[in-house]
Design a protein around this motif. Structure first.
Motif, PDB file in Angstrom:
ATOM      1  N   ASN A 113       0.931  -1.301  -0.068  1.00 22.80           N
ATOM      2  CA  ASN A 113      -0.093   0.026  -0.073  1.00 22.80           C
ATOM      3  C   ASN A 113       0.701   1.253  -0.036  1.00 22.80           C
ATOM      4  O   ASN A 113       1.561   1.514   1.093  1.00 22.80           O
ATOM      5  CB  ASN A 113      -0.951   0.048   1.219  1.00 22.80           C
ATOM      6  CG  ASN A 113      -1.926   1.183   1.364  1.00 22.80           C
ATOM      7  OD1 ASN A 113      -1.592   2.189   0.502  1.00 22.80           O
ATOM      8  ND2 ASN A 113      -2.775   1.093   1.824  1.00 22.80           N
ATOM      9  N   VAL A 114       1.027   1.912  -1.386  1.00 23.60           N
ATOM     10  CA  VAL A 114       1.698   3.006  -1.327  1.00 23.60           C
ATOM     11  C   VAL A 114       1.437   4.204  -0.388  1.00 23.60           C
ATOM     12  O   VAL A 114       2.213   5.075  -0.109  1.00 23.60           O
ATOM     13  CB  VAL A 114       1.770   3.731  -2.665  1.00 23.60           C
ATOM     14  CG1 VAL A 114       0.612   4.153  -3.080  1.00 23.60           C
ATOM     15  CG2 VAL A 114       3.192   4.350  -3.052  1.00 23.60           C
ATOM     16  N   LYS A 115       0.445   4.260   0.400  1.00 25.48           N
ATOM     17  CA  LYS A 115      -0.064   5.321   1.241  1.00 25.48           C
ATOM     18  C   LYS A 115       0.677   4.966   2.523  1.00 25.48           C
ATOM     19  O   LYS A 115       0.622   5.821   3.274  1.00 25.48           O
ATOM     20  CB  LYS A 115      -1.692   5.374   1.275  1.00 25.48           C
ATOM     21  CG  LYS A 115      -2.337   5.702  -0.132  1.00 25.48           C
ATOM     22  CD  LYS A 115      -3.788   5.783   0.297  1.00 25.48           C
ATOM     23  CE  LYS A 115      -4.781   6.375  -0.764  1.00 25.48           C
ATOM     24  NZ  LYS A 115      -6.177   6.301  -0.786  1.00 25.48           N
ATOM     25  N   GLU A 116       1.019   3.786   2.664  1.00 25.75           N
ATOM     26  CA  GLU A 116       1.684   3.267   3.986  1.00 25.75           C
ATOM     27  C   GLU A 116       3.096   3.184   3.829  1.00 25.75           C
ATOM     28  O   GLU A 116       3.977   3.346   4.866  1.00 25.75           O
ATOM     29  CB  GLU A 116       1.011   2.254   4.386  1.00 25.75           C
ATOM     30  CG  GLU A 116      -0.614   2.468   5.055  1.00 25.75           C
ATOM     31  CD  GLU A 116      -1.353   1.032   5.517  1.00 25.75           C
ATOM     32  OE1 GLU A 116      -2.185   1.112   6.170  1.00 25.75           O
ATOM     33  OE2 GLU A 116      -0.740  -0.013   5.308  1.00 25.75           O
ATOM     34  N   ASN A 118       5.912   4.328   1.144  1.00 28.74           N
ATOM     35  CA  ASN A 118       6.136   5.225  -0.001  1.00 28.74           C
ATOM     36  C   ASN A 118       7.672   5.496  -0.237  1.00 28.74           C
ATOM     37  O   ASN A 118       7.960   6.521   0.314  1.00 28.74           O
ATOM     38  CB  ASN A 118       5.286   6.466  -0.158  1.00 28.74           C
ATOM     39  CG  ASN A 118       5.304   7.074  -1.403  1.00 28.74           C
ATOM     40  OD1 ASN A 118       6.307   6.666  -2.433  1.00 28.74           O
ATOM     41  ND2 ASN A 118       4.476   8.081  -1.599  1.00 28.74           N
ATOM     42  N   HIS A 120       9.205   6.995  -2.494  1.00 33.06           N
ATOM     43  CA  HIS A 120       9.558   7.537  -3.871  1.00 33.06           C
ATOM     44  C   HIS A 120      10.572   8.351  -3.912  1.00 33.06           C
ATOM     45  O   HIS A 120      10.802   8.573  -5.033  1.00 33.06           O
ATOM     46  CB  HIS A 120       8.076   8.479  -3.959  1.00 33.06           C
ATOM     47  CG  HIS A 120       7.928   9.576  -2.786  1.00 33.06           C
ATOM     48  ND1 HIS A 120       8.528  10.762  -2.913  1.00 33.06           N
ATOM     49  CD2 HIS A 120       7.890   9.455  -1.625  1.00 33.06           C
ATOM     50  CE1 HIS A 120       8.244  11.536  -2.200  1.00 33.06           C
ATOM     51  NE2 HIS A 120       7.717  10.695  -0.995  1.00 33.06           N
ATOM     52  N   GLY A 151      10.105   8.111   4.698  1.00 33.03           N
ATOM     53  CA  GLY A 151       9.107   8.665   5.610  1.00 33.03           C
ATOM     54  C   GLY A 151       9.335   8.729   7.113  1.00 33.03           C
ATOM     55  O   GLY A 151       8.337   8.728   7.810  1.00 33.03           O
ATOM     56  N   SER A 169      -1.681  -2.674   8.674  1.00 35.58           N
ATOM     57  CA  SER A 169      -0.934  -1.412   8.460  1.00 35.58           C
ATOM     58  C   SER A 169       0.317  -1.527   9.621  1.00 35.58           C
ATOM     59  O   SER A 169       0.516  -1.990  10.423  1.00 35.58           O
ATOM     60  CB  SER A 169      -1.819  -0.393   8.788  1.00 35.58           C
ATOM     61  OG  SER A 169      -3.156  -0.097   8.032  1.00 35.58           O
ATOM     62  N   GLY A 409       7.717   3.169  -6.441  1.00 38.68           N
ATOM     63  CA  GLY A 409       6.204   3.217  -6.627  1.00 38.68           C
ATOM     64  C   GLY A 409       5.664   1.905  -7.311  1.00 38.68           C
ATOM     65  O   GLY A 409       6.178   1.296  -7.868  1.00 38.68           O
ATOM     66  N   ASN A 413       0.579   2.408 -11.380  1.00 39.45           N
ATOM     67  CA  ASN A 413       0.424   3.461 -11.628  1.00 39.45           C
ATOM     68  C   ASN A 413       0.731   3.923 -13.158  1.00 39.45           C
ATOM     69  O   ASN A 413       0.417   4.870 -13.544  1.00 39.45           O
ATOM     70  CB  ASN A 413       1.339   4.436 -10.750  1.00 39.45           C
ATOM     71  CG  ASN A 413       0.859   4.461  -9.131  1.00 39.45           C
ATOM     72  OD1 ASN A 413      -0.167   4.005  -8.801  1.00 39.45           O
ATOM     73  ND2 ASN A 413       1.622   5.150  -8.442  1.00 39.45           N
TER      74      ASN A 413
END
Length: 574
Positions: A113-116, A118, A120, A151, A169, A409, A413
């Protein structure tokens, strides 16, 4: 003053101009050509496998070829789960399943899950690495614990009841250091061990590290403040200034606690060592026969070399024998590491007080005896292949093989599967930038291999490029692709070393149908070939060195990747 009618007319005119501008902008976006890759054929053909064919009761090691380092393994019943480092590759922490330690299926990535998670903006050798995986029978839960360099995550843990169904998560843990693993005692009490720096002011030399243990609160998923303790200082013998004691794992057998660690750094001096204690918090005493696994004592110019062995984990196999998984390398003819660190396996003799990797202190062979009663199905029925093999991808399945990965990523996408094949929607980012790129990557798994694709593509401008990239990182790579110069279409081969790019060769071509692109490697020698409209292959640029695809030259911790690449931000200068 403007009248209300005049204002209304002005507003309508202004909105019309804005809409026209937006439509023009969208039209420009839509006009960016998207390449279609209709197939890929990867063919690995190393001499070591040709000269060592398998018998019916044998299997090959490494069990995971290519960049799958730092393995950790757990079991529940007859289900085995193994995880590895992924760094800035996405998804994070690849995970595999087996019933017998021989035949493995790819389950994708734990951190998907790239929201958790990432990565990048991380270098390719950062991201996430050195995971641990443990099954806790007291609450029927699997735990994956790992260090994330993105992050400001630090050390995190995720849980699941069933690794086949995904993971929860990430939970941030409040301690420093790297390489954590978690252990659950017979009474259900949890402990986390990890590598860390010595206490402030107590570092004795460069590479001096310690192993710490914490008690773990399973109800609230956190280490218990104040319970940390150094249980190994420096390594087996501090007087010899050992470096990089790391990758710790705790085990319990016959009432004794064992701490197994890597020592010597993940290079030519790498090894695995073992300690024993009556308590999970020590004191731990090293075995007198350390190291229990290493290849550092042999001549550097030996044939069929396997080296750098260490960073191991042990599990009981289906035949009630123990087995160890660990990383190692298979360098090429120039002694360069292009494939990266792979996951190897050996049986472990734990009939005495201490475990010892069988044949772990002699020259390693490519074949192992299978556990009793196991059939070798590698490369069949959905199981990952090993040894020499051909992997063919026609992009006809709605579920893309997990061996295809993104960098920094998700692959989702920028890709879409159509009737014509795989479409890559190019990012306005090129492969030399520290950003997610629109590149679908596959790990190089052999020193001798070919990677071929069929491409339908017509670039619209010099900013457009699509083709193949061979990558060690953003500062060391080859780009082999199709682009535009003025009104003409060109194919080019570009070498980037230390961030400086140079066109090795280019040729004007006329595309009527499709173009086939191929990279072939034999050890350090790489060749890039192309064929226009069903013609025979033609070489571009001659034989070039794979030096920049090795960790020897480029540095870092990853193996070479080969990818299907597209960009609308090409800066290659023809």
């Amino acid at each position: 003053m403007i009248s209300s009618k005049g204002f209304l007319l002005f507003s309508i005119t202004f909105l019309t101009i804005l809409q026209a501008g937006a439509q023009e902008k969208n039209a420009k976006k839509k006009s960016v050509p998207s390449p279609v890759f209709s197939n890929v054929i990867y063919n690995g053909n190393d001499n070591i496998y040709t000269k060592n064919p398998l018998k019916s009761d044998e299997f090959y090691s490494p069990v995971l070829q290519g960049c799958y380092p730092d393995p950790a393994i757990a079991k529940k019943g007859d289900d085995y789960y193994m995880v590895c480092s992924s760094f800035a590759m996405f998804p994070g922490v690849p995970i595999f399943h087996s019933k017998d330690l021989v035949n493995w299926t790819d389950l994708g990535g734990v951190l998907n899950n790239v929201k958790e998670f990432n990565p990048h903006d991380t270098g390719i050798s950062e991201g996430v690495y050195a995971p641990g995986i443990t099954y806790n029978p007291h609450n029927d839960t699997f735990y994956m614990i790992v260090t994330a360099f993105t992050g400001k995550m630090g050390n995190i843990i995720v849980k699941t009841k069933d690794p086949m169904k995904g993971w929860g998560s990430p939970i941030k843990l409040d301690f420093g250091g790297i390489d954590p693993s978690i252990f659950f005692d017979d009474n259900g009490k949890g402990y986390v061990v990890h590598n860390d720096a010595p206490d402030k002011g107590k570092e004795l030399y460069n590479g001096h590290r310690v192993i710490k243990v914490w008690e773990y609160d399973t109800e609230n998923d956190k280490v218990i403040p104040g319970t940390d303790k150094i249980i190994v200082d420096g390594g087996v013998d501090l007087s010899k200034k050992p470096i990089w004691i790391e990758a710790p794992h705790l085990y319990k057998k016959n009432g004794k606690y064992y701490l197994m660690c890597a020592e010597g750094g993940t290079g030519g001096n790498h090894s695995e060592v073992i300690f024993i204690s009556d308590n999970p918090k020590g004191p731990f005493k090293p075995s007198s026969n350390n190291p229990i696994l290493t290849q550092r004592y042999f001549p550097k110019n030996r044939a069929n070399k396997v080296d750098w062995t260490g960073h191991a984990d042990i599990i009981e196999g289906p035949d009630n024998k123990y087995y160890g998984v660990f990383l190692g390398i298979r360098p090429n003819d120039k002694d360069r590491v292009n494939i990266g660190r792979e996951t190897f396996m050996l049986p472990v003799d734990w009939s005495g007080t201490f475990p010892v990797f069988e044949n772990g202190l002699v020259l390693m062979e490519p074949k192992l005896k299978m556990p009793k009663g196991v059939e070798n199905k590698t490369g069949k029925d959905g199981f990952l292949p090993n040894g020499n093999f051909m992997f063919t991808e026609n992009f006809t399945s709605s579920k893309l093989d997990y061996r295809w990965i993104g960098l920094r990523g998700p692959r989702e996408n920028f890709i879409s599967i159509t009737k014509q094949g795989l479409v890559i929607n190019p990012f306005e980012t090129n492969i030399k930038e520290l950003k997610p790129t629109s590149t679908l990557f596959y790990r190089q798994q052999h020193n001798t291999f070919s990677f071929e694709t069929t491409l339908n593509y017509k670039p619209a401008s010099e900013k457009d490029l699509a083709g193949i990239v061979c990558l060690q990182n953003e500062r060391f790579n080859y780009v082999f692709g199709i682009t535009k110069k003025g009104k003409d279409t060109y194919i080019l081969l570009e070498r980037t070393e230390k961030g400086a790019s140079k066109i090795i060769a280019s040729k004007k071509i006329e595309i009527k149908k499709t173009v086939k692109l191929q990279v072939k490697a034999k050890g350090d020698s790489y060749e890039f070939n192309f064929a226009v409209s069903d013609a025979t292959f033609e070489n571009l640029g001659g034989a070039v060195s794979g030096d920049i695809l090795s960790t020897n030259v480029a540095g870092g911790f990853t193996g070479a990747l080969v990818g299907l690449y597209a960009t609308s931000a090409n800066n290659s200068k023809l």
